[in-house]
Design an enzyme around this catalytic site. Structure first.
Site, PDB file in Angstrom:
ATOM      1  N   SER A 111      -3.573  13.288  18.941  1.00 33.99           N
ATOM      2  CA  SER A 111      -2.633  12.346  18.383  1.00 33.99           C
ATOM      3  C   SER A 111      -3.410  11.211  17.741  1.00 33.99           C
ATOM      4  CB  SER A 111      -1.681  11.842  19.477  1.00 33.99           C
ATOM      5  OG  SER A 111      -0.564  11.224  18.885  1.00 33.99           O
ATOM      6  N   HIS A 116      -2.512  -2.030  11.213  1.00 34.77           N
ATOM      7  CA  HIS A 116      -2.707  -2.641   9.900  1.00 34.77           C
ATOM      8  C   HIS A 116      -2.257  -4.100   9.997  1.00 34.77           C
ATOM      9  CE1 HIS A 116      -3.186   1.402   8.262  1.00 34.77           C
ATOM     10  NE2 HIS A 116      -2.071   1.724   8.903  1.00 34.77           N
ATOM     11  N   CYS A 139       1.511  13.343  21.850  1.00 37.23           N
ATOM     12  CA  CYS A 139       2.143  14.632  22.076  1.00 37.23           C
ATOM     13  C   CYS A 139       1.941  15.020  23.544  1.00 37.23           C
ATOM     14  CB  CYS A 139       1.538  15.713  21.184  1.00 37.23           C
ATOM     15  SG  CYS A 139       1.783  15.441  19.424  1.00 37.23           S
TER      16      CYS A 139
END
Length: 271
Positions: A111, A116, A139
């Protein structure tokens, strides 16, 4: 609770989108210094360490890290992760806040985690807003919600928005499909009580689609905490005008609307 016996592996995808907004008053002559401060305080190296801590909390092995500081401002970090080596504890999926950093919790399948940053400023009224977007996608059995408590404590936030969604399905040994593998009524259940007391909180949940949304707005603030230059020599009238601008900015971000000055219903006054 009895463990569900699966046919194959647990391939549910669980995604947490965590967004913070930090508002500051920095007039034109201070804005460049404010941007430089944000770029230093939340540079790619520090953000990478935050994501490493998140991976540690959820028991993930880091496969690859890509990070970048941008010119003139902002930074991004992307981390690929795989399952760890620690057996999940019994309370892994309980609706309780996760640890702040030190405990490894569970397995992860392949995963990713990303962050950001977006520093920006109003063109003429002195209001600057720093936004950080963090996405944790896993996951398998572990939910990224266990990283939420640590993330909230890693940033100074006036407004926080969080989205959590479970996608796909996993199949048990009888062939029956399961679209979620843990109980959840609200993201708020994963936030520490002292944090909940500091924020006004709103939920928008779509239970039948396994979609959960929570917004938080800081209740009590002091003007001094919003001034980039703390020792600013401001008159009482200037302070009142700045407080009005700050309340408008926080309220608009929280509700997601631009308001006309005459019609806006602002948050409670700053003390």
């Amino acid at each position: 609770m009895n463990k569900l016996q699966l046919h194959g592996f647990n391939n549910l995808t669980k995604s947490l989108s965590f967004n913070i907004y930090d508002i500051c008053y920095a007039p034109a002559q201070q804005q460049q210094a404010y941007i430089e401060y944000i770029d230093e305080a939340y540079n790619a190296d520090r953000l990478t360490q935050i994501l490493k801590d998140v991976a540690d909390i959820i028991g993930a092995q880091i496969l690859n890290i890509a990070h970048q500081d941008y010119d003139p401002q902002g930074a991004s970090v992307t981390m690929l992760i795989s399952e760890g080596d620690v057996t999940p504890p019994p309370n892994m999926n309980s609706q309780t806040p996760g640890p702040l950093r030190d405990t490894v919790l569970a397995h992860l399948d392949k995963s990713h985690i990303t962050v950001h940053t977006y520093p920006e400023s109003h063109p003429d009224n002195g209001i600057s807003t720093f936004r950080a977007d963090i996405d944790v996608s896993t996951c398998g059995r572990i939910s990224p919600l266990k990283a939420l408590n640590y993330l909230i404590h890693s940033f100074e936030s006036d407004v926080v928005t969080m989205d959590y969604r479970v996608r796909g399905f996993t199949r048990d040994i009888t062939g029956r499909k399961h679209y979620i593998d843990h109980n959840i009524t609200s993201i708020q259940n994963y936030i520490a009580q002292d944090t909940q007391e500091d924020y006004q909180m709103i939920d928008v949940n779509v239970y039948q689609e396994n979609i959960f949304h929570t917004k938080m707005m800081l209740k009590e603030t002091e003007l001094e905490n919003y001034l980039f230059e703390k020792e600013s020599n401001l008159s009482e009238q200037q302070k009142a005008e700045i407080e009005k601008k700050l309340r408008k900015e926080v309220t608009e971000i929280f509700y997601g609307h631009n308001y006309r000055r005459k019609k806006i219903k602002l948050a409670d006054p700053l003390p």
